[in-house]
Every structure is written in C-alpha cells, then in structure tokens.
Design a protein around this motif. Structure first.
Motif, PDB file in Angstrom:
ATOM      1  N   GLY A 168      28.211  44.890  49.454  1.00  0.00           N
ATOM      2  CA  GLY A 168      28.115  47.076  49.438  1.00  0.00           C
ATOM      3  C   GLY A 168      27.726  47.086  48.100  1.00  0.00           C
ATOM      4  N   GLY A 169      27.510  46.593  47.253  1.00  0.00           N
ATOM      5  CA  GLY A 169      27.026  45.984  45.927  1.00  0.00           C
ATOM      6  C   GLY A 169      28.649  45.996  44.428  1.00  0.00           C
ATOM      7  N   ILE A 170      29.052  45.464  45.682  1.00  0.00           N
ATOM      8  CA  ILE A 170      31.145  45.213  44.845  1.00  0.00           C
ATOM      9  C   ILE A 170      31.498  44.113  44.991  1.00  0.00           C
ATOM     10  N   ALA A 171      30.935  43.086  43.963  1.00  0.00           N
ATOM     11  CA  ALA A 171      31.071  41.879  44.293  1.00  0.00           C
ATOM     12  C   ALA A 171      32.513  41.351  43.643  1.00  0.00           C
ATOM     13  N   LEU A 172      32.903  42.183  42.786  1.00  0.00           N
ATOM     14  CA  LEU A 172      34.643  41.226  41.976  1.00  0.00           C
ATOM     15  C   LEU A 172      35.719  42.219  42.037  1.00  0.00           C
ATOM     16  N   SER A 173      36.572  41.431  42.563  1.00  0.00           N
ATOM     17  CA  SER A 173      37.540  41.978  42.686  1.00  0.00           C
ATOM     18  C   SER A 173      39.298  41.693  41.518  1.00  0.00           C
ATOM     19  N   GLY A 174      40.216  42.141  40.833  1.00  0.00           N
ATOM     20  CA  GLY A 174      41.347  41.258  40.404  1.00  0.00           C
ATOM     21  C   GLY A 174      41.553  41.749  40.967  1.00  0.00           C
ATOM     22  N   LEU A 175      42.971  41.064  40.249  1.00  0.00           N
ATOM     23  CA  LEU A 175      44.570  40.542  41.032  1.00  0.00           C
ATOM     24  C   LEU A 175      45.702  41.452  40.385  1.00  0.00           C
ATOM     25  N   LYS A 176      45.891  42.439  41.807  1.00  0.00           N
ATOM     26  CA  LYS A 176      47.125  43.092  41.228  1.00  0.00           C
ATOM     27  C   LYS A 176      48.256  42.659  41.900  1.00  0.00           C
ATOM     28  N   GLY A 177      48.824  41.550  40.731  1.00  0.00           N
ATOM     29  CA  GLY A 177      50.029  40.830  41.810  1.00  0.00           C
ATOM     30  C   GLY A 177      49.438  40.324  42.338  1.00  0.00           C
ATOM     31  N   ASN A 178      49.841  40.272  44.148  1.00  0.00           N
ATOM     32  CA  ASN A 178      49.665  39.519  44.658  1.00  0.00           C
ATOM     33  C   ASN A 178      48.810  40.600  45.970  1.00  0.00           C
ATOM     34  N   GLN A 179      48.251  41.381  45.220  1.00  0.00           N
ATOM     35  CA  GLN A 179      47.599  42.174  45.926  1.00  0.00           C
ATOM     36  C   GLN A 179      45.501  41.954  45.249  1.00  0.00           C
ATOM     37  N   CYS A 180      44.258  41.753  46.283  1.00  0.00           N
ATOM     38  CA  CYS A 180      43.288  42.472  46.274  1.00  0.00           C
ATOM     39  C   CYS A 180      43.486  44.017  45.110  1.00  0.00           C
ATOM     40  N   ALA A 181      42.531  43.938  44.253  1.00  0.00           N
ATOM     41  CA  ALA A 181      42.179  44.780  43.583  1.00  0.00           C
ATOM     42  C   ALA A 181      41.523  45.664  44.338  1.00  0.00           C
ATOM     43  N   ALA A 182      40.153  45.481  44.992  1.00  0.00           N
ATOM     44  CA  ALA A 182      39.126  46.138  45.908  1.00  0.00           C
ATOM     45  C   ALA A 182      39.831  46.651  47.583  1.00  0.00           C
ATOM     46  N   CYS A 183      40.443  45.315  48.285  1.00  0.00           N
ATOM     47  CA  CYS A 183      40.691  45.627  49.278  1.00  0.00           C
ATOM     48  C   CYS A 183      42.124  45.798  49.542  1.00  0.00           C
ATOM     49  N   ARG A 184      42.653  46.211  48.696  1.00  0.00           N
ATOM     50  CA  ARG A 184      45.113  45.805  48.379  1.00  0.00           C
ATOM     51  C   ARG A 184      45.175  45.401  49.778  1.00  0.00           C
ATOM     52  N   ASN A 185      44.943  44.323  49.948  1.00  0.00           N
ATOM     53  CA  ASN A 185      45.473  43.145  50.733  1.00  0.00           C
ATOM     54  C   ASN A 185      46.032  42.470  50.086  1.00  0.00           C
ATOM     55  N   THR A 186      47.459  41.846  50.807  1.00  0.00           N
ATOM     56  CA  THR A 186      49.024  41.495  50.022  1.00  0.00           C
ATOM     57  C   THR A 186      48.328  39.441  50.885  1.00  0.00           C
ATOM     58  N   PHE A 187      48.849  39.190  49.486  1.00  0.00           N
ATOM     59  CA  PHE A 187      48.148  37.723  50.121  1.00  0.00           C
ATOM     60  C   PHE A 187      50.251  36.905  49.546  1.00  0.00           C
ATOM     61  N   ASP A 188      50.363  36.339  51.195  1.00  0.00           N
ATOM     62  CA  ASP A 188      51.645  35.608  51.559  1.00  0.00           C
ATOM     63  C   ASP A 188      51.081  34.358  49.837  1.00  0.00           C
ATOM     64  N   HIS A 189      52.400  33.912  50.145  1.00  0.00           N
ATOM     65  CA  HIS A 189      52.598  32.306  48.703  1.00  0.00           C
ATOM     66  C   HIS A 189      51.542  31.495  48.935  1.00  0.00           C
ATOM     67  N   GLY A 190      51.330  31.442  49.738  1.00  0.00           N
ATOM     68  CA  GLY A 190      50.347  30.104  50.614  1.00  0.00           C
ATOM     69  C   GLY A 190      48.977  30.539  49.611  1.00  0.00           C
ATOM     70  N   LYS A 191      48.665  31.856  50.183  1.00  0.00           N
ATOM     71  CA  LYS A 191      47.127  31.957  49.809  1.00  0.00           C
ATOM     72  C   LYS A 191      47.564  31.767  48.376  1.00  0.00           C
ATOM     73  N   MET A 192      48.153  32.767  47.290  1.00  0.00           N
ATOM     74  CA  MET A 192      48.262  32.624  46.135  1.00  0.00           C
ATOM     75  C   MET A 192      47.812  31.272  45.587  1.00  0.00           C
ATOM     76  N   LEU A 193      49.033  30.685  46.263  1.00  0.00           N
ATOM     77  CA  LEU A 193      48.159  29.579  45.131  1.00  0.00           C
ATOM     78  C   LEU A 193      47.658  28.795  45.334  1.00  0.00           C
ATOM     79  N   GLN A 194      46.304  28.914  46.939  1.00  0.00           N
ATOM     80  CA  GLN A 194      44.816  28.589  47.397  1.00  0.00           C
ATOM     81  C   GLN A 194      44.485  29.353  45.511  1.00  0.00           C
ATOM     82  N   ILE A 195      44.586  30.772  45.433  1.00  0.00           N
ATOM     83  CA  ILE A 195      43.925  31.997  44.502  1.00  0.00           C
ATOM     84  C   ILE A 195      44.105  31.383  43.322  1.00  0.00           C
ATOM     85  N   LYS A 196      45.254  30.827  42.429  1.00  0.00           N
ATOM     86  CA  LYS A 196      45.259  30.226  41.728  1.00  0.00           C
ATOM     87  C   LYS A 196      44.835  28.969  41.278  1.00  0.00           C
TER      88      LYS A 196
END
Length: 239
Positions: A193-221
């Motif tokens: 919907g026109g918003i391609a970028l987001s950022g991390l707030k702790g272990n959350q996506c700043a756009a969708c607010r979903n929280t990531f577990d340890h494994g997903k955080m390791l992959q993201i980093k």
C-alpha cells in the motif's frame, strides 16, 4: 540484504517522495470541487431542459396571439369594406339585410377574438414570468459553476505540480539505487500500500507491530542492514 548507508538514505527519501505523491494523488481525486461541479452541471442540464419546454410553450402562445391579431386586422378591413358597401346600398333592402348580417357576424367574431387575445396575452405574461425565473436560476448556477471550476483549477493545479515534483524526485533517486534493490523496493511498495519501509522497535516491526521471537530476530539481524518483516513483508531497516 546488502545496502550501503547511502542506499538506506536514498530509500528513505524515495519513500517520502512516493508518499507525498500518493497523498497528493488521493487528495486530487477526492477534491470536493468535482462533486460540486457535477451537481451544478446536472442542475443546469435540468433547467436547460425546462427552459426549452417553457420556450416552446411561449413560442406556441405567441404564435397563437399573432394569428389572432392577424385575423382581427383582416376582419377590421373587411368591416370597413362592408360598412362602405352598406352605405352605398341603402336603397337595396335585400343587400342591406345581407350586408347587415355579414357585418354582425364580423363584429361578433372580432369580439370573440378580443377575448381570446386577452386570454392568450395573460398566458404569455405568465409564461414570460416563468422564463425570467429560469433565466435568473441559470445565471446564478452558471456563475457558481465558473467559481467552482476556477477553484478546482487553482487547487488541482497546485496538487498536480506537487505530484510532478514528487515523481521527478522519485526518478532522480531511483537512478541512485542498484536495480535489484530498486525492484525489491517497488514491488514491496505496491504490495504494502505504498509503504515499503519499516524499522525495528525492540523486537517489533514499527509498521505492523508484530513481535518476533529470538529465532526470527537472529535472522533479521543477520540480514542487516536491510531485512524483510516476516509478518507484513516490508523492508526492515536496521540502523
């Protein structure tokens, strides 16, 4: 996903330009002037139809009046001729009687024409009054339409200029990105919907607010400095 600091700054600017363009396009499409102009033009069309109908009625009434006046004028000439002939036939009883009857018929018809003319004249006056009201309404609506169109052109022109400026900025910035990264950005922008970028707030996506577990955080980093949100699919910028 590999990206330099400059790439990340370009992506941010690119999204800002695209966001401005999208908002301006939406505002342009939703300008209230459009609806108002359409409503005024619909009213104008209705009144123009009414004007045509009333004009036809007026034309018919005036035509009837002209015919009555014309007939009355002919009868007046005929009346004069009969009176002249009658004055010359005083010694001829039969002629006098015949002419007198004819004269009486003419006078009777002229009297009827007078009443009919008066009636049609009143009708013309009433229709003319309606026509004046219609013309006044048309003048008012046409003035309103002109004002709305002028306002739309002014506001719409500013928005079009904003859209063109944002589009130009997009084109300039797009040339500064690797084609693969640009393609990824544009596909994500369309999908999200026109918003391609987001950022991390702790272990959350700043756009969708979903929280990531340890494994997903390791992959993201591990994907730093640009990853993909496992939930919404946006490009995650890791500062």
């Amino acid at each position: 996903m590999f990206a330099t600091e400059q790439d990340i700054e370009v992506l941010k600017k690119l999204q800002e330009a695209d966001r401005i363009r999208e908002l301006s396009e939406k505002e342009f499409e939703n300008l209230p002037h459009r609806k108002a102009i359409l409503e005024v033009r619909q009213k104008l069309e209705e009144i123009y139809k009414k004007k045509t109908q009333v004009q036809d009625m007026l034309d018919d009434a005036e035509e009837s009046f002209d015919k009555l006046v014309s007939e009355d004028a002919k009868l007046s000439e005929k009346q004069k001729d009969i009176e002249k002939t009658l004055s010359e036939a005083q010694g001829d009883y039969r002629s006098v009687e015949s002419l007198s009857k004819e004269l009486h018929g003419v006078e009777k018809r002229k009297k009827t024409l007078g009443k009919e003319s008066e009636k049609v004249g009143e009708q013309i006056e009433r229709i003319s009054g309606v026509m004046k009201q219609i013309m006044a309404a048309l003048q008012e609506l046409e003035k309103k339409e002109q004002g709305l169109v002028a306002a739309f052109c002014e506001k719409g022109g500013l928005l079009r200029a904003e859209i063109a400026k944002a589009q130009k900025t997009h084109e300039v910035l797009a040339q500064q990105l690797d084609s693969a990264l640009l393609k990824k950005y544009e596909e994500t922008s369309v999908r999200c919907g026109g918003i391609a970028l987001s950022g991390l707030k702790g272990n959350q996506c700043a756009a969708c607010r979903n929280t990531f577990d340890h494994g997903k955080m390791l992959q993201i980093k591990a994907d730093a400095p640009v990853s993909t949100c496992p939930s919404c699919g946006r490009l995650l910028i890791l500062e």
